[in-house]
Design an enzyme around this catalytic site. Structure first.
Site, PDB file in Angstrom:
ATOM      1  N   VAL A  69      42.209 -54.430  -1.555  1.00 31.08           N
ATOM      2  CA  VAL A  69      42.095 -53.046  -2.041  1.00 31.08           C
ATOM      3  C   VAL A  69      42.691 -52.861  -3.438  1.00 31.08           C
ATOM      4  O   VAL A  69      42.460 -51.832  -4.072  1.00 31.08           O
ATOM      5  CB  VAL A  69      42.742 -52.023  -1.069  1.00 31.08           C
ATOM      6  CG1 VAL A  69      42.027 -51.997   0.269  1.00 31.08           C
ATOM      7  CG2 VAL A  69      44.239 -52.271  -0.900  1.00 31.08           C
ATOM      8  N   SER A 148      53.156 -41.666   5.434  1.00 33.82           N
ATOM      9  CA  SER A 148      54.219 -42.186   6.298  1.00 33.82           C
ATOM     10  C   SER A 148      55.294 -41.122   6.459  1.00 33.82           C
ATOM     11  O   SER A 148      55.423 -40.220   5.612  1.00 33.82           O
ATOM     12  CB  SER A 148      54.836 -43.429   5.641  1.00 33.82           C
ATOM     13  OG  SER A 148      56.147 -43.657   6.127  1.00 33.82           O
ATOM     14  N   TYR A 161      58.276 -47.960  -1.196  1.00 32.91           N
ATOM     15  CA  TYR A 161      57.338 -47.550  -0.149  1.00 32.91           C
ATOM     16  C   TYR A 161      57.174 -46.027  -0.133  1.00 32.91           C
ATOM     17  O   TYR A 161      56.058 -45.498  -0.140  1.00 32.91           O
ATOM     18  CB  TYR A 161      57.844 -48.070   1.194  1.00 32.91           C
ATOM     19  CG  TYR A 161      56.930 -47.832   2.361  1.00 32.91           C
ATOM     20  CD1 TYR A 161      55.802 -48.619   2.564  1.00 32.91           C
ATOM     21  CD2 TYR A 161      57.193 -46.820   3.284  1.00 32.91           C
ATOM     22  CE1 TYR A 161      54.969 -48.410   3.649  1.00 32.91           C
ATOM     23  CE2 TYR A 161      56.369 -46.602   4.371  1.00 32.91           C
ATOM     24  CZ  TYR A 161      55.252 -47.405   4.553  1.00 32.91           C
ATOM     25  OH  TYR A 161      54.426 -47.187   5.634  1.00 32.91           O
ATOM     26  N   LYS A 165      53.859 -43.603  -0.906  1.00 30.64           N
ATOM     27  CA  LYS A 165      53.287 -42.744   0.145  1.00 30.64           C
ATOM     28  C   LYS A 165      53.296 -41.278  -0.282  1.00 30.64           C
ATOM     29  O   LYS A 165      52.378 -40.514   0.036  1.00 30.64           O
ATOM     30  CB  LYS A 165      54.039 -42.952   1.467  1.00 30.64           C
ATOM     31  CG  LYS A 165      53.870 -44.355   2.055  1.00 30.64           C
ATOM     32  CD  LYS A 165      52.410 -44.678   2.339  1.00 30.64           C
ATOM     33  CE  LYS A 165      52.230 -45.987   3.085  1.00 30.64           C
ATOM     34  NZ  LYS A 165      50.815 -46.287   3.360  1.00 30.64           N
ATOM     35  N   ILE A 194      55.681 -46.807  14.285  1.00 28.59           N
ATOM     36  CA  ILE A 194      54.585 -47.297  15.140  1.00 28.59           C
ATOM     37  C   ILE A 194      54.774 -48.798  15.346  1.00 28.59           C
ATOM     38  O   ILE A 194      55.044 -49.529  14.387  1.00 28.59           O
ATOM     39  CB  ILE A 194      53.210 -47.051  14.473  1.00 28.59           C
ATOM     40  CG1 ILE A 194      53.064 -45.581  14.020  1.00 28.59           C
ATOM     41  CG2 ILE A 194      52.076 -47.447  15.414  1.00 28.59           C
ATOM     42  CD1 ILE A 194      53.098 -44.544  15.091  1.00 28.59           C
TER      43      ILE A 194
END
Ligand code: NAI
Length: 259
Positions: A69, A148, A161, A165, A194
């Site tokens: 991607v 997230s 991160y 996000k 998760i």
């Protein structure tokens, strides 16, 4: 529209990135079970093929595509192939992503660049290419991005991160305002903890230690499974959410991140 019809994706086509495993794989499976032809794309080519084979074996229609991607040319090619193969492209779930952990003081330029390129630019390319394709086709569509719980709070080690996000959320909200007139909806999903390879710890003990605070603080008393997120994506992909755009859906057991 009956509740069953609202979630029925028969005759629709979906492209799912990150489909080799985890949340992407569960999403691809659920969209296929809802009737969509699903194009499964991932850097892990063999994993994407395994997912597509499993979906086909379960009675669905699925295709596999190797995809990085971070490469706009590859994203454009996969979007075009999916549209040509299936004649239309109605749903895109931008799920591919990577984790990186380093304190603010230890974060290097290269860390930020790597995570930014995958988690933000990868989603940006997906959104741009698929929105162009949807506008050209003229059937509208639904684009889902993956944020997230890290967008809602500071957390040690999650600078890179969390920044990417948060940027995905801003991309989602902005694009929603720009393509709504073409019947294209754009929404983000911001999951809590998760259980996937991303959150897997090396030992059962370390896993329990990491999950314990989430389980304690969650009103539901558990962490999430990939299927919990897949159902959120299905909702946003389907006509059940036809008046929902520019929103963030949080399948997180009632807790973002307990720091
Ligand atoms: P995972 O690590 O199990 O799966 C990620 C998938 O993305 C892998 O199949 C990997 O090959 C693919 N991928 C990575 N870089 C790629 C690239 N450049 N091009 C194409 N594919 C690439 O992770 P998981 O947990 O399934 O995460 C999926 C998404 O959900 C990610 O965006 C992640 O940030 C997000 N998320 C995950 C949470 C969790 O607790 N697991 C919580 C919140 C968000």
């Amino acid at each position: 529209m009956s509740p069953v019809t609202a979630y029925d994706l028969t005759g629709r086509t979906a492209l799912v990135t990150g489909a080799a495993r985890g949340i992407g794989r569960a999403t691809a499976a659920l969209l296929a079970a809802a009737g969509a032809a699903v194009h499964c794309a991932d850097l892990d080519e063999a994993g994407a093929e395994t997912t597509a084979e499993a979906l086909t074996a379960a009675g669905g229609t699925a295709f596999a595509h190797p995809l990085d991607v971070t490469r706009r040319d590859q994203v454009a090619a996969v979007v075009e192939t999916a549209r040509r193969t299936s004649g239309r492209l109605d749903v895109m779930a931008n799920i591919a992503g990577i984790m990186h952990s380093s304190s603010v003081l230890e974060t290097e330029d290269a860390d930020l660049e790597r995570v930014w390129n995958t988690n933000f630019k990868g989603v940006l390319y997906g959104c741009q290419e698929v929105a162009r394709a949807m506008i050209a086709t003229g059937n509208g569509g639904s684009i889902v991005t993956m944020a997230s719980g890290a967008i809602d709070t500071g957390a040690p080690g999650l600078l890179c991160y969390g920044v990417t996000k948060a940027a995905v959320v801003q991309l989602t909200r902005t694009l929603a305002t720009e393509v709504g007139r073409h019947g294209i909806r754009v929404n983000a999903v911001a999951p809590g903890w998760i259980r996937t390879a991303m959150t897997e710890r090396h030992s059962a003990e370390a896993q329990q230690q990491a999950e314990r605070p989430m389980i304690r603080m969650s009103p539901l008393g558990r962490v999430g499974e990939p299927e919990d997120v897949a159902h959120a994506v299905l909702h946003l992909a389907s006509d059940a959410s036809s008046f929902t755009t520019g929103q963030i859906l949080r399948p997180n057991g009632g807790v973002a991140m307990p720091w």
